[in-house]
Design an enzyme around this catalytic site. Sequence first.
Site, PDB file in Angstrom:
ATOM      1  N   ASP A  17     -19.311  11.868 -21.899  1.00 59.67           N
ATOM      2  CA  ASP A  17     -18.115  11.115 -21.509  1.00 59.67           C
ATOM      3  C   ASP A  17     -16.874  11.396 -22.348  1.00 59.67           C
ATOM      4  O   ASP A  17     -15.981  10.571 -22.437  1.00 59.67           O
ATOM      5  CB  ASP A  17     -18.436   9.622 -21.596  1.00 59.67           C
ATOM      6  CG  ASP A  17     -19.002   9.238 -22.954  1.00 59.67           C
ATOM      7  OD1 ASP A  17     -18.770   9.983 -23.916  1.00 59.67           O
ATOM      8  OD2 ASP A  17     -19.693   8.203 -23.047  1.00 59.67           O
ATOM      9  N   ARG A  75     -12.025   4.785 -30.485  1.00 62.62           N
ATOM     10  CA  ARG A  75     -10.562   4.659 -30.336  1.00 62.62           C
ATOM     11  C   ARG A  75     -10.128   3.215 -30.180  1.00 62.62           C
ATOM     12  O   ARG A  75      -9.146   2.779 -30.767  1.00 62.62           O
ATOM     13  CB  ARG A  75     -10.115   5.447 -29.091  1.00 62.62           C
ATOM     14  CG  ARG A  75      -9.409   6.717 -29.417  1.00 62.62           C
ATOM     15  CD  ARG A  75      -8.824   7.363 -28.170  1.00 62.62           C
ATOM     16  NE  ARG A  75      -7.890   8.416 -28.536  1.00 62.62           N
ATOM     17  CZ  ARG A  75      -8.245   9.604 -29.011  1.00 62.62           C
ATOM     18  NH1 ARG A  75      -9.514   9.917 -29.163  1.00 62.62           N
ATOM     19  NH2 ARG A  75      -7.322  10.489 -29.330  1.00 62.62           N
ATOM     20  N   GLU A 110     -13.880   6.575 -22.578  1.00 62.84           N
ATOM     21  CA  GLU A 110     -15.143   7.182 -22.149  1.00 62.84           C
ATOM     22  C   GLU A 110     -15.657   6.644 -20.810  1.00 62.84           C
ATOM     23  O   GLU A 110     -16.220   7.394 -20.011  1.00 62.84           O
ATOM     24  CB  GLU A 110     -16.213   7.005 -23.237  1.00 62.84           C
ATOM     25  CG  GLU A 110     -15.987   7.840 -24.494  1.00 62.84           C
ATOM     26  CD  GLU A 110     -15.017   7.213 -25.488  1.00 62.84           C
ATOM     27  OE1 GLU A 110     -14.473   6.111 -25.206  1.00 62.84           O
ATOM     28  OE2 GLU A 110     -14.783   7.809 -26.544  1.00 62.84           O
ATOM     29  N   HIS A 122     -16.108   9.612 -40.386  1.00 61.98           N
ATOM     30  CA  HIS A 122     -15.504  10.494 -39.378  1.00 61.98           C
ATOM     31  C   HIS A 122     -14.256  11.151 -39.970  1.00 61.98           C
ATOM     32  O   HIS A 122     -13.611  10.586 -40.849  1.00 61.98           O
ATOM     33  CB  HIS A 122     -15.142   9.619 -38.174  1.00 61.98           C
ATOM     34  CG  HIS A 122     -14.827  10.374 -36.916  1.00 61.98           C
ATOM     35  ND1 HIS A 122     -13.636  11.037 -36.738  1.00 61.98           N
ATOM     36  CD2 HIS A 122     -15.530  10.550 -35.772  1.00 61.98           C
ATOM     37  CE1 HIS A 122     -13.626  11.598 -35.538  1.00 61.98           C
ATOM     38  NE2 HIS A 122     -14.770  11.320 -34.924  1.00 61.98           N
ATOM     39  N   GLU A 168     -26.608  13.617 -19.218  1.00 63.43           N
ATOM     40  CA  GLU A 168     -26.362  12.229 -19.646  1.00 63.43           C
ATOM     41  C   GLU A 168     -25.453  11.526 -18.630  1.00 63.43           C
ATOM     42  O   GLU A 168     -24.447  10.903 -18.972  1.00 63.43           O
ATOM     43  CB  GLU A 168     -25.774  12.160 -21.060  1.00 63.43           C
ATOM     44  CG  GLU A 168     -25.992  10.795 -21.716  1.00 63.43           C
ATOM     45  CD  GLU A 168     -25.434  10.723 -23.138  1.00 63.43           C
ATOM     46  OE1 GLU A 168     -26.135  11.158 -24.071  1.00 63.43           O
ATOM     47  OE2 GLU A 168     -24.308  10.227 -23.309  1.00 63.43           O
ATOM     48  N   HIS A 171     -15.895   5.007 -35.350  1.00 67.83           N
ATOM     49  CA  HIS A 171     -14.793   5.893 -34.950  1.00 67.83           C
ATOM     50  C   HIS A 171     -14.120   5.534 -33.638  1.00 67.83           C
ATOM     51  O   HIS A 171     -13.111   6.130 -33.282  1.00 67.83           O
ATOM     52  CB  HIS A 171     -15.292   7.339 -34.848  1.00 67.83           C
ATOM     53  CG  HIS A 171     -16.218   7.553 -33.675  1.00 67.83           C
ATOM     54  ND1 HIS A 171     -15.752   7.784 -32.400  1.00 67.83           N
ATOM     55  CD2 HIS A 171     -17.564   7.551 -33.575  1.00 67.83           C
ATOM     56  CE1 HIS A 171     -16.788   7.926 -31.584  1.00 67.83           C
ATOM     57  NE2 HIS A 171     -17.891   7.790 -32.262  1.00 67.83           N
TER      58      HIS A 171
END
Length: 377
Positions: free
Chosen positions: A97, A208, A133, A239, A119, A206
């Site tokens: 994604d 967004r 995503e 990250h 996936e 991490h």
Amino acid sequence: MKRKILVVFGTRPEAIKMCPLVQELRSRDEFETVVCLTGQHREMLQQVIDVFQISVEHSLSVMKARQTLFDVTTNILTAIRPVLEAEKPDLVLVHGDTTTTFATALAAFYLRIPVGHVEAGLRTYDIYSPFPEEFNRQTVSIVTQMYFAPTPLARDNLLHEGRDPNRIFVTGNTAIDALKTTVRDDYVHPHLQWAQDSRLILITAHRRENLGEPMHQMFRAIRRILDENADTKAIYPIHMNPTVRSVAEQEFAGCDRIRIIDPLQVVDFHNFLARAYLVLTDSGGIQEEAPSLGKPVLVMRDTTERPEGVAAGTLKLVGTKEETIYRACEMLLHDKKAYEAMHIASNPYGDGTASKQIVNIITAHFNDSSHVSTKEE
Ligand code: UD1
Ligand code: UDP
């Protein structure tokens, strides 16, 4: 005639889950397998390529520091076009994604090249969570010809959306293929030695939508836990995102019970996971790996597209509010029963043969003359 499969990925988690598939494809004579890295990630992607030692035919190197979704989408869309036009693959394989996945699937659609989605079918049905995503995976499903769903639940999501049942295949998740080869009883590492007298909390973050205030709250909760529980230590392979790093530096300043370290090689990370007492994360992939190892995971998000792990008892959604995360963590540290209830190994994501199954399905697909293709033949 060999069929040409173009495998495209660009971020760390995609690489971890696609490299076993590339290795499997390359072990079969009937395919010519071409790998294209978008380079949405740089160092974190290279780390995985180094571990799996796969050769790469195309590297688009699109990453820039603090890239926006506009940067990533447009740069990949433009850069992938000549690769698709030159290679003319029979099938393009994308994963999951990310924006690499979305932009590549869109480019393949524009050129009428069939897409296989590894996936496929994960959903929260909240288009803003995770962001972007959920949008990416839903739109990729519109242009996909072959859906490789990791679980029956993912298949059901696709069926409810009206996708053709003959093109949906439940294969397990290739994440487990990788995990089967990495965890070792005799593994040692200096950071684990530093933490061996304590209960180890492993952290990653991490997303967004968590950047900014949610991340401050997440880190403040963890700081309180570490300050108040002398028998805990935390390791945080952070990250590369500079925004994440600056929040962590601020919130964990002066705390000597946390080690903030560079991203770990996947082999190391899996072994750290195997030694952790509990995991705090907003990652997707770690929600798949931890149930296999029986590690309680507090998921610092409001939604999850991986309810299998919640149903199995290993994952708990705790949102991003400081107080809620703090309380959930305290409970796992002080209530043995609560901890034991989550400390159960379960594996909703298959038996580590997902890559083999996917390649067998692709072989059968090309052997079946009735296969449907949007490509002009
Ligand atoms: C991306 C994916 C997310 C996935 C995550 C895995 C999108 C929109 N997001 O998010 O779905 O969960 O990867 O980690 O596709 N950076 C480096 N070096 C690296 C990697 C990143 O310096 O090797 C820094 C750069 O400043 C970059 C920033 O991190 O601009 C963010 O990277 P980006 O790929 O845009 O977003 P992620 O949060 O990594
Ligand atoms: N991982 C890793 N090194 C680290 C942290 C995580 O190799 O320092 C692995 C982890 O085992 C999992 C994947 O990276 O397979 C998860 O990636 P990430 O959290 O970046 O992305 P997401 O899964 O959320 O998309």
